[in-house]
Design an enzyme around this catalytic site. Structure first.
Site, mmCIF file in Angstrom:
data_model
loop_
_atom_site.group_PDB
_atom_site.id
_atom_site.type_symbol
_atom_site.label_atom_id
_atom_site.label_comp_id
_atom_site.label_asym_id
_atom_site.label_seq_id
_atom_site.Cartn_x
_atom_site.Cartn_y
_atom_site.Cartn_z
ATOM 1 N N ASN A 3 -30.536 22.942 78.694
ATOM 2 C CA ASN A 3 -31.956 22.584 78.803
ATOM 3 C C ASN A 3 -32.696 23.529 77.858
ATOM 4 O O ASN A 3 -32.796 24.717 78.138
ATOM 5 C CB ASN A 3 -32.391 22.748 80.251
ATOM 6 C CG ASN A 3 -33.831 22.387 80.544
ATOM 7 O OD1 ASN A 3 -34.338 22.740 81.599
ATOM 8 N ND2 ASN A 3 -34.506 21.692 79.643
ATOM 9 N N GLU A 53 -35.833 14.093 84.489
ATOM 10 C CA GLU A 53 -36.935 15.047 84.576
ATOM 11 C C GLU A 53 -38.248 14.409 84.159
ATOM 12 O O GLU A 53 -38.323 13.734 83.129
ATOM 13 C CB GLU A 53 -36.633 16.269 83.696
ATOM 14 C CG GLU A 53 -37.502 17.459 83.985
ATOM 15 C CD GLU A 53 -36.941 18.737 83.380
ATOM 16 O OE1 GLU A 53 -37.738 19.677 83.216
ATOM 17 O OE2 GLU A 53 -35.739 18.808 83.083
ATOM 18 N N ARG A 54 -39.272 14.630 84.967
ATOM 19 C CA ARG A 54 -40.610 14.112 84.705
ATOM 20 C C ARG A 54 -41.079 14.552 83.316
ATOM 21 O O ARG A 54 -41.145 15.731 83.014
ATOM 22 C CB ARG A 54 -41.555 14.640 85.792
ATOM 23 C CG ARG A 54 -43.009 14.275 85.648
ATOM 24 C CD ARG A 54 -43.863 14.928 86.727
ATOM 25 N NE ARG A 54 -43.786 16.389 86.694
ATOM 26 C CZ ARG A 54 -44.622 17.199 87.349
ATOM 27 N NH1 ARG A 54 -45.580 16.697 88.096
ATOM 28 N NH2 ARG A 54 -44.493 18.499 87.272
ATOM 29 N N ASN A 85 -43.892 19.838 78.705
ATOM 30 C CA ASN A 85 -42.760 18.946 78.507
ATOM 31 C C ASN A 85 -42.760 18.368 77.097
ATOM 32 O O ASN A 85 -43.755 18.463 76.372
ATOM 33 C CB ASN A 85 -42.800 17.805 79.529
ATOM 34 C CG ASN A 85 -42.198 18.193 80.865
ATOM 35 O OD1 ASN A 85 -41.354 19.084 80.948
ATOM 36 N ND2 ASN A 85 -42.630 17.517 81.918
ATOM 37 N N GLN A 138 -38.640 21.514 76.551
ATOM 38 C CA GLN A 138 -39.918 22.091 76.968
ATOM 39 C C GLN A 138 -40.353 23.181 75.993
ATOM 40 O O GLN A 138 -39.497 23.894 75.437
ATOM 41 C CB GLN A 138 -39.836 22.713 78.374
ATOM 42 C CG GLN A 138 -39.943 21.726 79.524
ATOM 43 C CD GLN A 138 -38.588 21.197 79.937
ATOM 44 O OE1 GLN A 138 -37.546 21.800 79.651
ATOM 45 N NE2 GLN A 138 -38.576 20.064 80.613
ATOM 46 N N HIS A 155 -40.209 16.902 93.548
ATOM 47 C CA HIS A 155 -38.858 16.369 93.410
ATOM 48 C C HIS A 155 -38.556 15.376 94.514
ATOM 49 O O HIS A 155 -38.950 15.569 95.666
ATOM 50 C CB HIS A 155 -37.820 17.503 93.480
ATOM 51 C CG HIS A 155 -37.789 18.364 92.261
ATOM 52 N ND1 HIS A 155 -36.935 18.141 91.198
ATOM 53 C CD2 HIS A 155 -38.534 19.438 91.916
ATOM 54 C CE1 HIS A 155 -37.149 19.054 90.270
ATOM 55 N NE2 HIS A 155 -38.117 19.857 90.669
ATOM 56 N N CYS A 170 -31.545 21.063 85.151
ATOM 57 C CA CYS A 170 -32.903 21.248 85.659
ATOM 58 C C CYS A 170 -32.823 22.251 86.796
ATOM 59 O O CYS A 170 -32.277 21.954 87.864
ATOM 60 C CB CYS A 170 -33.492 19.920 86.140
ATOM 61 S SG CYS A 170 -35.135 20.075 86.885
ATOM 62 N N GLY A 171 -33.365 23.450 86.564
ATOM 63 C CA GLY A 171 -33.261 24.516 87.557
ATOM 64 C C GLY A 171 -34.034 24.216 88.828
ATOM 65 O O GLY A 171 -33.534 24.432 89.935
ATOM 66 N N THR A 172 -35.269 23.687 88.685
ATOM 67 C CA THR A 172 -36.026 23.363 89.892
ATOM 68 C C THR A 172 -35.382 22.194 90.631
ATOM 69 O O THR A 172 -35.421 22.126 91.864
ATOM 70 C CB THR A 172 -37.500 23.041 89.578
ATOM 71 O OG1 THR A 172 -37.577 21.967 88.637
ATOM 72 C CG2 THR A 172 -38.219 24.269 89.035
ATOM 73 N N GLY A 173 -34.764 21.270 89.881
ATOM 74 C CA GLY A 173 -34.050 20.173 90.522
ATOM 75 C C GLY A 173 -32.861 20.675 91.334
ATOM 76 O O GLY A 173 -32.605 20.190 92.445
ATOM 77 N N ASN A 190 -39.922 14.365 89.591
ATOM 78 C CA ASN A 190 -38.587 14.601 89.060
ATOM 79 C C ASN A 190 -37.585 13.914 89.985
ATOM 80 O O ASN A 190 -37.663 14.059 91.210
ATOM 81 C CB ASN A 190 -38.300 16.097 88.995
ATOM 82 C CG ASN A 190 -39.256 16.831 88.080
ATOM 83 O OD1 ASN A 190 -39.147 16.777 86.868
ATOM 84 N ND2 ASN A 190 -40.231 17.524 88.669
ATOM 85 N N CYS A 192 -40.508 25.463 85.800
ATOM 86 C CA CYS A 192 -39.256 25.126 85.110
ATOM 87 C C CYS A 192 -38.273 26.250 85.384
ATOM 88 O O CYS A 192 -38.418 27.356 84.869
ATOM 89 C CB CYS A 192 -39.482 24.952 83.612
ATOM 90 S SG CYS A 192 -37.943 24.592 82.714
ATOM 91 N N GLY A 193 -37.294 25.977 86.212
ATOM 92 C CA GLY A 193 -36.356 27.015 86.622
ATOM 93 C C GLY A 193 -35.509 27.553 85.488
ATOM 94 O O GLY A 193 -35.299 28.765 85.370
#
Length: 266
Positions: A12, A198-199, A63, A45, A149, A207-210, A180, A72-73
């Protein structure tokens, strides 16, 4: 000329700009132009590092489509590597704590939120097992980890049509801030496979937050016990969460190269 670093977390990838000394005016159109992989520098990003009155640095996240997002993780793990030390980071999602570890970083991502209006959803709904679904997908869960999410636990991840279902769900009116979309398969007591639409960016390597949202949803549903290894196409993240606490995400961060660009050209 302005300096930037190209970095990535599990594939990412980011253009990271240091605006702490020399301010950079970042608009949605400029972020979109920089992120363009054919006519710009190219990234999933764009990350703008600035000053903050209550933290070591601030982080703005744009984004590839130019939209600004809260969290964004994978980018957060890159910040201590970019700055050169452990840091607290002020984001739109809140204050984050990022510490360097061998090969990457460990980040306290804050506490997840589950209320329907915190996701946000368009109307009240149980977010652990939502009263909504799409086509033949099972009823999902919803979690906000600084950004929204929705998580679908499927039996066969390889049989999911991501390119069709991802944008369909991202833009559904149920999600007024878009969402997301996480497609997950539990493969062990502490192991999940995950693909994320990802949105504003589409399918990403990671995707870290995912990964955080999916692990939290799986722990809430008692499908796994933490710490959880989340395997994404780009590699693995380890997510640890105890109900009532904050989320700890640990994984790789990579510096690829440094460059210079004239931001007025974008």
């Amino acid at each position: 000329m302005g300096r930037f670093s190209k970095m990535h977390g599990l594939g990412n990838d980011f253009v990271v700009i240091d605006a702490r000394v020399d301010a950079v005016e970042m608009t949605n159109a400029r972020a979109r132009a920089i992120a363009d992989r054919h006519a710009g520098i190219g990234c999933d990003q764009l990350i703008l590092i600035g000053n903050a009155p209550d933290a070591d640095v601030s982080m703005q996240i744009f984004n590839a489509d130019g939209s600004e997002v809260e969290a964004c993780g994978n980018a957060t793990r890159c910040v201590p590597l970019f700055v050169g030390r452990d840091v607290t980071i002020r984001t739109k999602a809140g204050l984050l704590d990022a510490k360097a570890v061998d090969g990457g970083a460990s980040v306290d991502m804050g506490a997840p939120r589950f209320d329907w209006d915190a996701i946000p959803l368009a109307y009240p709904m149980d977010t652990l097992t939502m009263g909504a679904s799409w086509e033949d997908l099972p009823a999902p869960a919803a979690v906000n980890v600084g950004n929204p999410h929705v998580i679908f636990f499927v039996d066969d991840l390889d049989g999911v049509n991501f390119d069709h279902l991802g944008p369909l769900i991202e833009h559904d009116p149920l999600f007024p801030a878009r969402v997301n979309v996480n497609f997950a398969q539990v493969v062990g007591d502490d192991h999940i496979r995950l693909v994320v639409w990802e949105r504003g960016a589409g399918l990403t390597r990671a995707c870290g937050t995912g990964a955080c949202a999916t692990a939290v949803a799986a722990i809430r549903r008692k499908l796994v016990a933490g710490p959880v290894t989340v395997s994404l196409p780009g590699g693995d993240l380890v997510i640890d969460w105890t109900p009532g606490g904050t989320i700890r995400m640990t994984g790789p961060a990579t510096h690829v190269f440094d460059g210079e660009a004239d931001w007025d050209r974008f």
